[in-house]
Design an enzyme around this catalytic site. Sequence first.
Site, PDB file in Angstrom:
ATOM      1  N   ASP A  74       9.821   8.795  -4.926  1.00 54.88           N
ATOM      2  CA  ASP A  74       9.734   8.108  -6.230  1.00 54.88           C
ATOM      3  C   ASP A  74       8.357   7.517  -6.435  1.00 54.88           C
ATOM      4  OD1 ASP A  74      10.006   6.690  -8.823  1.00 54.88           O
ATOM      5  OD2 ASP A  74      12.168   6.404  -8.175  1.00 54.88           O
ATOM      6  N   GLU A 132      -8.435  13.024  -6.669  1.00 55.81           N
ATOM      7  CA  GLU A 132      -9.360  12.185  -6.448  1.00 55.81           C
ATOM      8  C   GLU A 132     -10.627  12.678  -5.314  1.00 55.81           C
ATOM      9  OE1 GLU A 132     -10.653   7.676  -5.255  1.00 55.81           O
ATOM     10  OE2 GLU A 132      -8.641   8.045  -5.731  1.00 55.81           O
ATOM     11  N   HIS A 185     -19.392   8.998  -2.739  1.00 55.16           N
ATOM     12  CA  HIS A 185     -18.385   9.635  -4.098  1.00 55.16           C
ATOM     13  C   HIS A 185     -19.610  10.781  -4.781  1.00 55.16           C
ATOM     14  CE1 HIS A 185     -14.640   7.786  -4.903  1.00 55.16           C
ATOM     15  NE2 HIS A 185     -14.963   7.055  -3.741  1.00 55.16           N
TER      16      HIS A 185
END
Length: 530
Positions: free
Chosen positions: A432, A228, A523
Amino acid sequence: MSTRQFDNKYNKGGGFMFIPSMLLKQLYNRGSLVNTGDGVRFMLKNRLKDAHVTEICEIRIGENAIAEKQISLQLADGQTMSLEEFNQIGSYDFPLKSSIAVFIHQCQPLPRQKHAVFVSFKASPFGTLKFEVEDVVTEDKVAENKIPRDDLDDYSESIIKTRQQYFEKFSGSKINHVGKYSIDPQQLQGNIEHFIGVAQVPIGMAGPFTINGEHAQGEFMIPLATTEGTLVASYNRGMKLLNMSGGVKSTVVDDAMQRAPVFVFEDARGARDFVQWVKNNFETIKAEAESTTSVGKLTYIDNFLSNKFAFLRFNFKTGDAAGQNMVGRATFAACGWILDHYQGVKNFYLESNFATDKKASHINIMRTRGKRVTAEATIKREHLLQVMRVDPKQIDYHGRVAGVGSFLSGVNNTGLHSPNGITAMFIATGQDVANVSESSAAILYSELTDEGDLYLSITIPSLIVATHGGGTGIGTQRECLELLGCYGKGTVYKFAEIVAAVVLAGEISLASAISSSDWVSSHEQYGRNR
């Protein structure tokens, strides 16, 4: 499963410890009873602890005792020998997770129905043990189009290559990047099955980051694995801001890992009386649970009654391991003892969905699952204005408005994006990743100080992390933990404090971007890949 019970005890430290019949039956591999061309075969697997088998005394199918000359064994190393030869050895190493195949020759095929299988054997350190189970016989046929396996070494380069070729033929595509790896496949036993290669996730670094924990003290460089755009830059910006105000204070405030069995009774009174009996016998139940682990410690058992059900929530400390398997095994042993010593249980399930394993839940927010850790900092007004171009009042006000949105949506997180940093650290360090579903819960709190600065804290009530076991010892994952000084025993609280501090850095960075309207522009600059 057969209801016949046996008195199985083994010598431990000069005394004898009871082995619950339910636990002992786990030595049998359910579904392994098959008709072969010559007779019958079934499998035994050690799920207790490392042991040495000194003699197999008796094997029965139904009421029929099998003659010694009819029995042969295939051992974990692939060696095959008669039962007579095996018993003459005197001691066979039978470590945890290893298997033995039992072949019964020169007998008629068993009809396709349930059959009782009885085994009696001697093993060190247990002494003489015996169990009986029921299993349904199947035919020993090789499935067509089956994923290639090697029962003797399923992590060799040859079988990995065979599986890659099988996958390519099946899919019609080529394996190029997946098959390139630097780790030793032999080290992956217990981490993955049917191994064919690796998924490569980019890792970026953020920091240095000043953390003032009880266990994590000093400056740290933080590895973040993500695809990302802007994520690493955002966390790095938050760390820069927090460093200017002296860093982050992190504190682990609670530690618990659960398994939650349910016991079913004839009526509500039966469930109520059972819970009282469990309370009265806690010390014995604790000893039974802890006999399966050198690390896990049963601290308390919550109880919740509903209808005719008694839900028990076993709470353990698990050292540096995340501990789900550890507490499952320990709780299973404890429940085996309970079932063998308490009359009136109509049904039982080891997991009732009340531990909410890998699922977000309110009970874990309230009662803790994994590590409960808080990260907090007081951020100077001038630093917020300098770095983030936002006033503390804007962040505080936006937080209160967002709190209404959180309430209306019913979300388990009053912050903005704690799963971003947690997931990126989990992937980098071999956690995990499915535990993010629980670890994503967070409680964000802010207030303005009299000086006009911003106090910000976040509590993660169910952060499930490990620095030992699981995937933490694999190649890149171990390296990233070592970069943090968090690999191995005695470091899990340190790692938990670091994760919480990183989450706080991400919260202040995104909160500032939203409050100052920089969110979209950031972004556009860093996160576009088109």
